[in-house]
Design a protein around this motif. Sequence first.
Motif, short mmCIF file in Angstrom:
data_model
loop_
_atom_site.label_atom_id
_atom_site.label_comp_id
_atom_site.label_asym_id
_atom_site.label_seq_id
_atom_site.Cartn_x
_atom_site.Cartn_y
_atom_site.Cartn_z
N LEU A 25 0.82 -1.21 0.00
CA LEU A 25 0.00 0.00 0.00
C LEU A 25 0.85 1.26 0.00
O LEU A 25 0.45 2.28 -0.53
N TYR A 26 2.00 1.20 0.63
CA TYR A 26 2.86 2.37 0.77
C TYR A 26 4.26 2.06 0.25
O TYR A 26 5.22 2.13 0.99
N ALA A 27 4.37 1.70 -1.00
CA ALA A 27 5.67 1.35 -1.57
C ALA A 27 6.60 2.55 -1.51
O ALA A 27 6.18 3.69 -1.66
N MET A 28 7.85 2.26 -1.30
CA MET A 28 8.88 3.29 -1.27
C MET A 28 9.59 3.29 -2.62
O MET A 28 10.01 2.23 -3.08
N ASP A 29 9.70 4.46 -3.21
CA ASP A 29 10.32 4.58 -4.53
C ASP A 29 11.62 5.36 -4.43
O ASP A 29 11.64 6.48 -3.92
N VAL A 30 12.68 4.74 -4.93
CA VAL A 30 13.99 5.38 -4.99
C VAL A 30 14.38 5.50 -6.45
O VAL A 30 14.28 4.52 -7.20
N LYS A 31 14.81 6.68 -6.83
CA LYS A 31 15.34 6.88 -8.18
C LYS A 31 16.83 7.17 -8.05
O LYS A 31 17.25 7.91 -7.16
N ILE A 32 17.58 6.58 -8.95
CA ILE A 32 18.98 6.95 -9.10
C ILE A 32 19.04 7.72 -10.41
O ILE A 32 18.84 7.15 -11.48
N ARG A 33 19.23 9.02 -10.31
CA ARG A 33 19.32 9.87 -11.49
C ARG A 33 20.79 10.02 -11.85
O ARG A 33 21.60 10.38 -11.00
N ILE A 34 21.10 9.73 -13.12
CA ILE A 34 22.50 9.69 -13.53
C ILE A 34 22.64 10.20 -14.96
O ILE A 34 21.77 9.94 -15.80
N VAL A 35 23.71 10.93 -15.21
CA VAL A 35 23.99 11.40 -16.56
C VAL A 35 24.80 10.32 -17.27
O VAL A 35 25.76 9.80 -16.73
N GLY A 36 24.39 9.98 -18.48
CA GLY A 36 25.11 9.00 -19.27
C GLY A 36 24.15 8.08 -19.99
O GLY A 36 22.95 8.31 -20.01
N LYS A 37 24.71 7.06 -20.58
CA LYS A 37 23.92 6.08 -21.31
C LYS A 37 24.12 4.71 -20.69
O LYS A 37 25.22 4.34 -20.34
N LYS A 38 23.01 3.98 -20.58
CA LYS A 38 23.10 2.60 -20.13
C LYS A 38 23.75 1.80 -21.25
O LYS A 38 23.35 1.88 -22.40
N LYS A 39 24.76 1.06 -20.89
CA LYS A 39 25.47 0.23 -21.87
C LYS A 39 24.69 -1.06 -22.07
O LYS A 39 24.77 -1.97 -21.26
N SER A 40 23.89 -1.11 -23.12
CA SER A 40 23.04 -2.29 -23.33
C SER A 40 23.76 -3.40 -24.10
O SER A 40 23.34 -4.53 -24.08
N ASN A 41 24.84 -3.06 -24.75
CA ASN A 41 25.53 -4.08 -25.55
C ASN A 41 26.54 -4.89 -24.75
O ASN A 41 27.28 -5.69 -25.30
N GLY A 42 26.57 -4.68 -23.45
CA GLY A 42 27.52 -5.43 -22.61
C GLY A 42 28.85 -4.73 -22.61
O GLY A 42 29.01 -3.72 -21.96
N GLY A 43 29.80 -5.27 -23.33
CA GLY A 43 31.12 -4.67 -23.38
C GLY A 43 31.82 -4.74 -22.04
O GLY A 43 31.53 -5.61 -21.21
N ASP A 44 32.72 -3.80 -21.80
CA ASP A 44 33.51 -3.84 -20.57
C ASP A 44 32.74 -3.37 -19.34
O ASP A 44 33.23 -3.46 -18.23
N GLN A 45 31.50 -2.88 -19.50
CA GLN A 45 30.69 -2.45 -18.36
C GLN A 45 29.63 -3.49 -17.96
O GLN A 45 28.87 -3.28 -17.02
#
Length: 180
Positions: A25-45
């Motif tokens: 009923l009272y979910a807690m929401d946390v946002k992590i706001r960050i500048v950049g791009k999510k690396k979706s192709n994997g790679g070194d990240q």
Amino acid sequence: GDQKWVGYSISGSSWQQRQKLCHRLYAMDVKIRIVGKKKSNGGDQKWLEDAYSVYEKRLTPSGLKVETVWHKNDEDLLKNVNADVGKGHAVVYLDPAIGKSCTSEKFSASMYRWLTEGGSRLSFVIGGADGLPPELKTAAASGRALSLSELTFTHQFARTLLMEQIYRATEIKKGSGYHK
């Protein structure tokens, strides 16, 4: 008498059942706001994304929902942080120079206090490769500022480290054996 929340009687339920109901009923929401791009192709990240996902899954039963919001630039970050502030959300700025470091126990207590102050809404703000933009550095200096360490991390690494600390904070609050 029986307590009722949104039409649910909770007096005959176990503590765990009541806690789950309250979280629903009272979910807690946390946002992590960050500048950049999510690396979706994997790679070194990819390893950072894998580690983040582990803690994201572990948080599922806690009632604490964490979402990462990627911003394309400082202007977009600033606009959205200002919107969070305008809605009364608690905002914590991560900056190694301005922020104060703390123990995991103090972080846990602070995180739950911030969630209370922000009406169950909390945003952590991580700048890009150049750190927080000047406008947010000013806000950080006069508000809630946190340092994860005196060491310098990439913003993607800081995100994963923060996620582990968020998970650890929930475990400290529960009194589990995770935090020793």
